[in-house]
Design an enzyme around this catalytic site. Structure first.
Site, PDB file in Angstrom:
ATOM      1  N   SER A  98       3.260 -12.832   1.511  1.00  0.00           N
ATOM      2  CA  SER A  98       2.584 -14.109   1.362  1.00  0.00           C
ATOM      3  C   SER A  98       3.656 -15.125   0.997  1.00  0.00           C
ATOM      4  CB  SER A  98       1.538 -13.986   0.257  1.00  0.00           C
ATOM      5  OG  SER A  98       0.677 -15.083   0.253  1.00  0.00           O
ATOM      6  N   GLU A 105      -2.282  -7.683   5.069  1.00  0.00           N
ATOM      7  CA  GLU A 105      -1.276  -8.534   4.419  1.00  0.00           C
ATOM      8  C   GLU A 105      -0.119  -7.694   3.864  1.00  0.00           C
ATOM      9  OE1 GLU A 105      -2.792 -10.862   1.161  1.00  0.00           O
ATOM     10  OE2 GLU A 105      -0.765 -11.151   0.364  1.00  0.00           O
ATOM     11  N   ARG A 128      -0.617  -5.496 -11.675  1.00  0.00           N
ATOM     12  CA  ARG A 128      -1.805  -6.337 -11.590  1.00  0.00           C
ATOM     13  C   ARG A 128      -3.025  -5.530 -12.009  1.00  0.00           C
ATOM     14  NH1 ARG A 128      -0.599  -9.789  -6.015  1.00  0.00           N
ATOM     15  NH2 ARG A 128       1.501 -10.433  -6.681  1.00  0.00           N
ATOM     16  N   ARG A 139       3.334  -1.452   0.662  1.00  0.00           N
ATOM     17  CA  ARG A 139       2.604  -1.659   1.911  1.00  0.00           C
ATOM     18  C   ARG A 139       3.519  -1.478   3.129  1.00  0.00           C
ATOM     19  NH1 ARG A 139      -1.861  -6.500   0.756  1.00  0.00           N
ATOM     20  NH2 ARG A 139      -2.869  -5.396  -0.983  1.00  0.00           N
ATOM     21  N   ARG A 169      -3.750  -1.056  -2.652  1.00  0.00           N
ATOM     22  CA  ARG A 169      -4.030  -1.911  -3.803  1.00  0.00           C
ATOM     23  C   ARG A 169      -3.858  -1.114  -5.084  1.00  0.00           C
ATOM     24  NH1 ARG A 169      -6.440  -6.789  -3.674  1.00  0.00           N
ATOM     25  NH2 ARG A 169      -7.066  -6.365  -1.530  1.00  0.00           N
TER      26      ARG A 169
END
Length: 423
Positions: free
Chosen positions: A352, A349, A262, A391, A277
């Site tokens: 999801s 998070e 990303r 994560r 991130r």
RNA sequence: GGAGGGCUGGCUGAGCGGUUGAAAGCACUGGUCUUGAAAACCAGCGUGGGUUUGUAGCCCACCGUGAGUUCGAAUCUCACGCCCUCCGCCA
């Protein structure tokens, strides 16, 4: 994509529903374009009908050995107005299509109101937030302290937002993906798939990343218009693009481990430290393709499958229902799983899970055949991370640390670590 | 990189430029027969869109994609994409 029939027949109520997620539908433009489209489409099809009829009679006349010249003269004037009508219709349909492709999904009634993540609603919690009799470090201090994590090397190799892991920490990272895949295939009935990490634009349109979110993607230069996948959702869901699935094959449940890429455009100041991130990260994805009537049950199940991973790892987490303003473009309803990170003293998070209903399936033309009617019906697509590996590594490092900066290995991972219990 | 071959309905596979949305087979659905099943036989069976209160009817489009020729294209022309085979290179 929403059902165009629904949009035009219940334009006002669709617009109102979209306001929940702060999307203003240009009602006036759509209704005007639709009105025009209807007029032009009817005109075009009538002209086509006329042409077809005349051409057929020319064929018959010729076969019968009659003089066709008078018929040819008759049809001569038709061509121009038909060509013009066809191109006008084509333009209108393109305009409408690009509008429709930019409309987000309608939210499920159970989605809570709200503007942004602050308004998300906690559904449940699991596990106990660990207490330490020392000041817990964050994963960066832990990893760098051990010499198993080095962002400078990654920056040298590539740039910012990449990570270099080594030794037992790199192995722990790998162990996590193995554990998750084994768990979902053996306990939850998912079929493991290996998929391409580069995808074409059709696939990205199908799952909704294009045309709106091109900035989030890494695009390849070269002869092919390929993109690095931002999530395994893209290749895995596109398995069923342009397919009609037999009813007895459903539900289809796939799991895949892939890297994800990303660009994180627009998040410049955010989470710049550590693994949270990154431009490149690993994920084990869960995807279910189900009949419409089962999709909300599937969402609950799939979410629980992701939760089970956290439970096995004995990591405290909570389940949050995203509010109207926070649910992603293609989703009708989303649960986030948030794991407790002692280094940040908050939930972050880690998964999801979304039900897209028929939104992706309509773009994908992904259907199943209903044996009762014999007709194809759109599938519903449901997916979620089970889990984000990077994560999860962060969560283990921070939750399983001791006062000496060692990281203890969760029981379920020890066999994957060759019996190692602490690093 | 070089040389060939091919892309047609859920699948396999025919298709002289003129009722071809498309033969045939398989699969599927209904029926006949049978105590039941199988077999056999008969019938039905593509997708998307428009119109419409309508899953009725009517109409349009679709034979990889996009242009073109033509009164008329699955059939002819061009470009592109994808798949396959052989040669070369290669993890």
């Amino acid at each position: 994509m929403l059902d165009p029939k629904l949009v035009r027949s219940e334009l006002q109520s669709v617009a109102e529903k979209l306001q929940r997620r702060n999307h203003e539908l240009d009602v006036k433009a759509i209704s005007q374009l639709e009105e025009k489209r209807k007029e032009v489409q009817i005109r075009t099809q009538n002209l086509q009908n006329d042409r077809n009829t005349r051409s057929r009679s020319i064929g018959k006349a010729k076969a019968a050995g009659e003089d066709i010249q008078p018929l040819l003269d008759e049809v001569a004037s038709l061509g121009e107005s038909l060509t013009q009508a066809e191109s006008e219709l084509h333009d209108l349909q393109q305009k409408l299509n690009s509008i429709y492709m930019g409309i987000p999904n309608i939210l499920h009634d159970s989605v809570p109101d709200g503007r942004d993540e602050v308004d998300n609603v906690e559904i449940r919690q699991w596990g106990e937030i660990p207490s330490f009799d020392f000041e817990p470090m964050d994963h960066v201090d832990l990893g760098e302290g051990k010499g198993f994590m080095n962002s400078e090397i990654a920056a040298k190799i590539t740039g910012s937002r990449f990570m270099f892991l080594s030794g037992p920490l790199a192995r722990l990272h790998r162990s996590l993906t193995q554990f998750m895949l084994d768990f979902h295939t053996s306990e939850h009935g998912y079929e493991e798939v290996y998929v391409p990490y580069l995808v074409n634009t059709d696939s990205l349109h199908g799952t909704g990343q294009l045309p709106k979110f091109a900035d989030d993607l890494f695009a390849l230069k070269g002869e092919h218009e390929y993109f690095l996948i931002p999530t395994a959702e893209v290749p895995v869901t596109n398995i069923v693009r342009d397919e009609i699935i037999d009813a007895d094959k459903l539900p289809l449940k796939y799991t895949a481990h892939t890297p994800c890429f990303r660009s994180e455009a627009g998040s410049y100041g955010k989470d710049t430290r550590g693994l949270i991130r990154q431009h490149q990260f690993e994920k084990v994805e869960l995807v279910q393709l189900v009949k419409a009537e089962n999709s909300y049950q599937a969402l609950e199940e799939l979410t629980s499958h992701a939760e089970k991973v956290l439970q096995k790892l004995e990591l405290a987490y909570r389940v949050v229902a995203l509010c109207a303003g926070d649910v992603g473009f293609s989703s009708a309803k989303t649960y986030d799983l948030e794991v407790w990170l002692p280094g940040q003293a908050k939930y972050r998070e880690i998964s999801s899970c979304s039900n897209f209903e028929a939104f992706q399936a309509r773009r994908l033309q992904a259907r199943w055949r209903n044996p009762d009617t014999g007709k194809p019906e759109l599938l519903h697509t449901v997916n979620g991370s089970g889990l984000a590996v990077g994560r999860t590594l962060v969560a283990i490092m921070e939750n399983y640390q001791d006062k000496d900066g060692n990281i203890h290995i969760p029981d379920v991972l020890q066999s994957y670590m060759g019996g190692l219990t602490v690093i």
